[in-house]
Motif scaffolding. Structure first.
Motif, mmCIF file in Angstrom:
data_model
loop_
_atom_site.group_PDB
_atom_site.id
_atom_site.type_symbol
_atom_site.label_atom_id
_atom_site.label_comp_id
_atom_site.label_asym_id
_atom_site.label_seq_id
_atom_site.Cartn_x
_atom_site.Cartn_y
_atom_site.Cartn_z
ATOM 1 N N PRO A 34 0.819 -1.223 0.000
ATOM 2 C CA PRO A 34 0.000 0.000 0.000
ATOM 3 C C PRO A 34 0.847 1.264 0.000
ATOM 4 C CG PRO A 34 -0.898 -1.620 1.506
ATOM 5 C CD PRO A 34 0.421 -2.151 1.067
ATOM 6 N N LYS A 35 1.912 1.273 0.797
ATOM 7 C CA LYS A 35 2.856 2.399 0.794
ATOM 8 C C LYS A 35 4.155 1.924 1.419
ATOM 9 C CE LYS A 35 1.388 4.550 5.183
ATOM 10 N NZ LYS A 35 0.946 5.815 5.817
ATOM 11 N N TYR A 36 5.188 2.733 1.276
ATOM 12 C CA TYR A 36 6.474 2.349 1.860
ATOM 13 C C TYR A 36 7.210 3.595 2.329
ATOM 14 C CZ TYR A 36 8.634 3.824 -2.568
ATOM 15 O OH TYR A 36 9.049 4.550 -3.647
ATOM 16 N N SER A 37 8.217 3.363 3.170
ATOM 17 C CA SER A 37 9.090 4.439 3.640
ATOM 18 C C SER A 37 10.527 3.987 3.471
ATOM 19 C CB SER A 37 8.811 4.756 5.113
ATOM 20 O OG SER A 37 9.631 5.832 5.554
ATOM 21 N N ALA A 38 11.379 4.875 2.963
ATOM 22 C CA ALA A 38 12.794 4.546 2.754
ATOM 23 C C ALA A 38 13.625 5.800 2.931
ATOM 24 C CB ALA A 38 13.010 3.969 1.360
ATOM 25 N N VAL A 39 14.737 5.685 3.635
ATOM 26 C CA VAL A 39 15.647 6.811 3.810
ATOM 27 C C VAL A 39 17.071 6.265 3.845
ATOM 28 C CG1 VAL A 39 15.638 6.734 6.347
ATOM 29 C CG2 VAL A 39 16.109 8.903 5.171
ATOM 30 N N SER A 40 18.007 7.002 3.312
ATOM 31 C CA SER A 40 19.405 6.564 3.342
ATOM 32 C C SER A 40 19.858 6.396 4.781
ATOM 33 C CB SER A 40 20.296 7.576 2.622
ATOM 34 O OG SER A 40 19.978 7.631 1.248
ATOM 35 N N ALA A 41 20.380 5.217 5.106
ATOM 36 C CA ALA A 41 20.810 4.903 6.466
ATOM 37 C C ALA A 41 22.281 5.263 6.648
ATOM 38 C CB ALA A 41 20.568 3.425 6.749
ATOM 39 N N THR A 42 22.817 4.923 7.802
ATOM 40 C CA THR A 42 24.213 5.261 8.071
ATOM 41 C C THR A 42 25.179 4.229 7.504
ATOM 42 O OG1 THR A 42 24.251 4.096 10.204
ATOM 43 C CG2 THR A 42 23.572 6.416 10.213
ATOM 44 N N GLU A 43 24.683 3.085 7.063
ATOM 45 C CA GLU A 43 25.560 2.004 6.631
ATOM 46 C C GLU A 43 26.068 2.175 5.205
ATOM 47 O OE1 GLU A 43 24.874 -2.152 8.667
ATOM 48 O OE2 GLU A 43 23.032 -1.433 7.733
ATOM 49 N N ILE A 44 27.373 2.045 5.055
ATOM 50 C CA ILE A 44 28.005 2.000 3.740
ATOM 51 C C ILE A 44 28.425 0.556 3.488
ATOM 52 C CG2 ILE A 44 29.866 2.851 2.275
ATOM 53 C CD1 ILE A 44 28.007 5.083 3.124
ATOM 54 N N MET A 45 27.821 -0.078 2.497
ATOM 55 C CA MET A 45 28.199 -1.453 2.177
ATOM 56 C C MET A 45 29.525 -1.435 1.411
ATOM 57 S SD MET A 45 25.811 -3.066 3.644
ATOM 58 C CE MET A 45 26.456 -4.684 3.208
ATOM 59 N N SER A 46 30.445 -2.298 1.851
ATOM 60 C CA SER A 46 31.772 -2.374 1.257
ATOM 61 C C SER A 46 32.267 -3.812 1.310
ATOM 62 C CB SER A 46 32.763 -1.470 2.016
ATOM 63 O OG SER A 46 32.320 -0.142 2.089
ATOM 64 N N VAL A 47 33.363 -4.056 0.618
ATOM 65 C CA VAL A 47 34.035 -5.348 0.698
ATOM 66 C C VAL A 47 35.386 -5.121 1.370
ATOM 67 C CG1 VAL A 47 34.965 -7.323 -0.566
ATOM 68 C CG2 VAL A 47 32.889 -6.183 -1.384
ATOM 69 N N ARG A 48 35.623 -5.851 2.452
ATOM 70 C CA ARG A 48 36.918 -5.773 3.145
ATOM 71 C C ARG A 48 37.906 -6.703 2.462
ATOM 72 N NH1 ARG A 48 37.197 -8.176 9.143
ATOM 73 N NH2 ARG A 48 37.460 -10.119 7.960
ATOM 74 N N LEU A 49 39.107 -6.194 2.157
ATOM 75 C CA LEU A 49 40.153 -6.968 1.495
ATOM 76 C C LEU A 49 41.267 -7.262 2.493
ATOM 77 C CD1 LEU A 49 40.466 -4.813 -1.776
ATOM 78 C CD2 LEU A 49 38.853 -6.655 -1.297
ATOM 79 N N ASP A 50 41.628 -8.522 2.628
ATOM 80 C CA ASP A 50 42.691 -8.905 3.556
ATOM 81 C C ASP A 50 44.048 -8.623 2.922
ATOM 82 O OD1 ASP A 50 44.370 -10.008 5.415
ATOM 83 O OD2 ASP A 50 43.834 -12.092 4.988
ATOM 84 N N ASP A 51 44.728 -7.585 3.404
ATOM 85 C CA ASP A 51 45.987 -7.202 2.764
ATOM 86 C C ASP A 51 47.160 -8.108 3.141
ATOM 87 O OD1 ASP A 51 46.695 -6.346 5.306
ATOM 88 O OD2 ASP A 51 47.268 -4.327 4.701
ATOM 89 N N GLN A 52 46.898 -9.170 3.932
ATOM 90 C CA GLN A 52 47.926 -10.166 4.194
ATOM 91 C C GLN A 52 47.771 -11.383 3.289
ATOM 92 O OE1 GLN A 52 50.566 -9.585 6.385
ATOM 93 N NE2 GLN A 52 49.599 -7.579 6.182
#
Length: 268
Positions: free
Chosen positions: A14-32
């Motif tokens: 019927p309706k929705y609500s959406a707002v940009s959250a604080t989370e930034i999706m990223s990929v962590r790379l193991d530099d070792q």
């Protein structure tokens, strides 16, 4: 009320609500990792991902592109001068070829990529898309979609002697609005979930943590520029969770993603 529905389902509620959250999706790379310790490979992994395609086609625009860092412009120390790594598959192939020629085992060492099942809509499709891109440039990714508990166990396996995942997708939240949270936890040598270590940068981090005001902001901006150049992450996008609702429900999604029942009410 329905939590975190898929973009295509906005047409069916019927309706929705959406707002940009604080989370930034990223990929962590193991530099070792034997492959990822080479900065050319880490940069290539960023250049190989068509983030605009993921954002517009897979997620129907219900996210914001990350600005080349694991935090957003709501955080003190965010560097507004940094831009998303561009999509350049040819350059990515060239960088991997250079690394291979220098002895980096790009085509023999498997890179396990971990994601928590159901973390956000279309996660599996996004993971397959990125893995396909990384395969095209000469790497050997292996997707591992697992339960949240197993994912968390691997996420915090960063100490000496522990088995590390080569790649992990996660959301870097920051409800406090200060760079210290992202740096101390996810980027510093002794960070609770950090697989990146730059001791010289840690000294700058200590100086930034002790500063205040404009000086603090400037010091962290410089730190994130160095992190951008070192490429320990693949920043993807800022989440925008979608909540489906009945027409009678009065409620708006929050930046911090907290769901407060006391803020909900029903119309007559």
């Amino acid at each position: 009320w329905a939590y975190n529905i898929a973009p295509e389902d906005t047409k069916n509620v019927p309706k929705y609500s959406a707002v940009s959250a604080t989370e930034i999706m990223s990929v962590r790379l193991d530099d070792q990792n034997a492959v990822l310790k080479d900065k050319r490979v880490r940069l290539a992994m960023n250049l190989a991902v068509d983030k605009d395609n993921i954002i517009n086609k897979l997620l129907s625009g219900f996210v914001e592109p990350a600005k080349g860092q694991i935090l957003g412009d709501y955080v003190l120390g965010f560097n507004k001068d940094l831009k998303p790594y561009p999509y350049d598959l040819d350059q990515a192939k060239k960088l991997v070829a250079e690394a291979k020629a220098a002895g980096v085992p790009t085509d023999s060492v498997e890179l396990d990529y971990w994601a928590a099942k159901g973390r956000f809509p279309r996660l599996e499709e996004m993971s397959e898309s990125m893995a396909d891109s990384w395969t095209k440039i000469g790497l050997k990714p292996k997707i591992v979609i697992t339960e949240s508990a197993r994912w968390r166990e691997m996420w915090y396996s960063v100490l000496p002697g522990q088995t590390r995942a080569a790649l992990m997708v996660w959301g870097a939240g920051n409800e406090l609005g200060d760079s210290a949270r992202n740096y101390d936890t996810q980027t510093a040598c002794d960070g609770r979930s950090s697989t990146y270590c730059n001791k010289a940068l840690d000294e700058r981090g200590k100086k930034a943590a002790a500063a205040t005001g404009e000086e603090r902001a400037k010091l962290y901006q410089d730190i994130w520029k160095t992190v951008y150049d070192e490429v320990p992450f693949v920043p993807l996008f800022r989440l925008k969770p979608i909540y489906g609702m009945t027409k009678r429900l009065n409620w708006d999604a929050r930046l911090d993603s907290l769901i407060m029942i006391k803020e909900m009410s029903l119309s007559e």
